[in-house]
Design an enzyme around this catalytic site. Sequence first.
Site, mmCIF file in Angstrom:
data_model
loop_
_atom_site.group_PDB
_atom_site.id
_atom_site.type_symbol
_atom_site.label_atom_id
_atom_site.label_comp_id
_atom_site.label_asym_id
_atom_site.label_seq_id
_atom_site.Cartn_x
_atom_site.Cartn_y
_atom_site.Cartn_z
ATOM 1 N N SER A 127 0.808 -1.229 0.000
ATOM 2 C CA SER A 127 0.000 0.000 0.000
ATOM 3 C C SER A 127 0.836 1.271 0.000
ATOM 4 C CB SER A 127 -0.878 -0.026 1.247
ATOM 5 O OG SER A 127 -1.397 1.247 1.524
ATOM 6 N N GLU A 129 0.190 3.624 1.796
ATOM 7 C CA GLU A 129 0.265 4.045 3.198
ATOM 8 C C GLU A 129 1.654 3.803 3.784
ATOM 9 O OE1 GLU A 129 -2.007 5.473 5.712
ATOM 10 O OE2 GLU A 129 -2.534 6.223 3.747
ATOM 11 N N TYR A 151 -1.588 0.450 10.597
ATOM 12 C CA TYR A 151 -1.886 -0.221 9.322
ATOM 13 C C TYR A 151 -0.683 -0.122 8.384
ATOM 14 C CZ TYR A 151 -3.704 -0.857 4.623
ATOM 15 O OH TYR A 151 -3.874 -1.274 3.330
HETATM 16 P P1 GDR Z 1 -6.817 5.744 3.223
HETATM 17 O O1 GDR Z 1 -8.368 5.837 2.788
HETATM 18 O O2 GDR Z 1 -6.643 5.949 4.684
HETATM 19 O O3 GDR Z 1 -6.043 6.641 2.303
HETATM 20 O O4 GDR Z 1 -6.461 4.216 2.909
HETATM 21 P P2 GDR Z 1 -9.612 6.614 3.413
HETATM 22 O O5 GDR Z 1 -10.606 6.693 2.327
HETATM 23 O O6 GDR Z 1 -10.052 6.039 4.718
HETATM 24 O O7 GDR Z 1 -9.026 8.095 3.741
HETATM 25 C C1 GDR Z 1 -8.506 8.962 2.746
HETATM 26 C C2 GDR Z 1 -8.249 10.338 3.319
HETATM 27 O O8 GDR Z 1 -9.493 10.972 3.619
HETATM 28 C C3 GDR Z 1 -9.387 11.631 4.867
HETATM 29 N N1 GDR Z 1 -10.720 11.771 5.489
HETATM 30 C C4 GDR Z 1 -11.524 10.756 5.858
HETATM 31 N N2 GDR Z 1 -11.381 9.401 5.765
HETATM 32 C C5 GDR Z 1 -12.402 8.621 6.210
HETATM 33 N N3 GDR Z 1 -12.302 7.284 6.074
HETATM 34 N N4 GDR Z 1 -13.529 9.142 6.773
HETATM 35 C C6 GDR Z 1 -13.717 10.489 6.918
HETATM 36 O O9 GDR Z 1 -14.727 10.956 7.430
HETATM 37 C C7 GDR Z 1 -12.674 11.338 6.431
HETATM 38 N N5 GDR Z 1 -12.503 12.696 6.372
HETATM 39 C C8 GDR Z 1 -11.338 12.941 5.803
HETATM 40 C C9 GDR Z 1 -8.472 10.748 5.682
HETATM 41 O O10 GDR Z 1 -7.935 11.456 6.777
HETATM 42 C C10 GDR Z 1 -7.445 10.335 4.629
HETATM 43 O O11 GDR Z 1 -6.423 11.296 4.551
HETATM 44 C C11 GDR Z 1 -7.019 3.513 1.830
HETATM 45 C C12 GDR Z 1 -7.342 2.096 2.323
HETATM 46 O O12 GDR Z 1 -8.054 1.398 1.319
HETATM 47 C C13 GDR Z 1 -6.080 1.337 2.652
HETATM 48 O O13 GDR Z 1 -6.412 -0.012 2.995
HETATM 49 C C14 GDR Z 1 -5.179 1.333 1.402
HETATM 50 O O14 GDR Z 1 -3.988 0.651 1.654
HETATM 51 C C15 GDR Z 1 -4.898 2.772 0.980
HETATM 52 O O15 GDR Z 1 -6.116 3.457 0.739
HETATM 53 C C16 GDR Z 1 -4.043 2.837 -0.287
#
Ligand code: GDR
Length: 328
Positions: A127, A129, A151
């Site tokens: 990933s 990440e 993670y």
């Molecule tokens: P990520 O995906 O952590 O990048 O990992 P996610 O969609 O959870 O978050 C992306 C960005 O959005 C910001 N964010 C929020 N995120 C979530 N989930 N909910 C919210 O309300 C919100 N508001 C803002 C986060 O802070 C973050 O910066 C995903 C997963 O699929 C992993 O398993 C994978 O490895 C990576 O993508 C590549």
Amino acid sequence: MKRALITGITGQDGSYLAEYLLDLGYEVHGLVRHVALQDGRDRLQRLTPILPRLRLHSGSLENAASVFHVVQRVQPDELYHLGAQTFVPYSFEDAFSTLQTNINGTHFVLEAVKQAAPHCRIYFASSSEMFGNADEQPQRETTRFHPRSPYGIAKVAGFHLTRNYREAYQLFACSGIMFNHESPRRGFEFVTRKITQHAARIKRGLAKELPLGNLDAQRDWGFARDYVRAMHAMLQQSTPQDYVVATGETHSVREFCELAFGHVGLNWKDHVVTKPELHRPAEVFTLIGDATRARQELGWSPLMPFRELVESMVDHDLALIDGLKPTP
Ligand code: GDR
């Protein structure tokens, strides 16, 4: 006929990959938890249309013996290890179980292949990440890892375990360093699907507000169906290698909101509220991938443009509410 075994087959990527491999003429097997077999309507819903063509085996990535038995029984030519706890915020809430499941699960898979099916080629879902607080933009295979969550730390461990099984035991084992990839099959907890579902619900008068965390975070968002082609291509090469898979574009969460709400004629600013509790203890601010190696060596490139991805997810969520489509 080639035989593939997929861990995490019930998830977004697992379901797209299973469809892709079936279309290529593979015999496709999946490792799934016993509870998923018992509660198939809910937990196997992404697989519903292809279920009769799959062979599912009960097992758990937390149990080395069960992984070993399934690998031994199936004798796969290719194993795609996608199964893990994949929600980054949860990895802060329960770091111990995320580290344990994700690191051990990968280790069990590698060891099972080494002992029971050493001819089998392995794909490990690594990933972006792992780059976390990256010190170069865009990130490529040589960029230093600086993970910012339990993670991400578990993915770094899995990446190195995979590399070490390749170097120490000559297994054909590759990691795909996948940047974010989305689709109408994405889980509702991830930010893209959360936004598209809320935009659709607000449009239909079923909700008013969308609570979010950091709107400034930037991600390289691609389409999951495009990304599973890269997984397969990695295992068809003459030598095993690790590849970045990304679109090379980055967009903020704010921009995603703007497009999603704009698509249904709404202004995101009227509905999005930021909540401190949705910010992460350590954030990954900007990710953008350089997939030059995948392009040159695998002949891979993404097909779905960003705007189309966002709009297709919103359209899908509208159709779900209107009862025009089954859950993907
Ligand atoms: P990520 O995906 O952590 O990048 O990992 P996610 O969609 O959870 O978050 C992306 C960005 O959005 C910001 N964010 C929020 N995120 C979530 N989930 N909910 C919210 O309300 C919100 N508001 C803002 C986060 O802070 C973050 O910066 C995903 C997963 O699929 C992993 O398993 C994978 O490895 C990576 O993508 C590549």
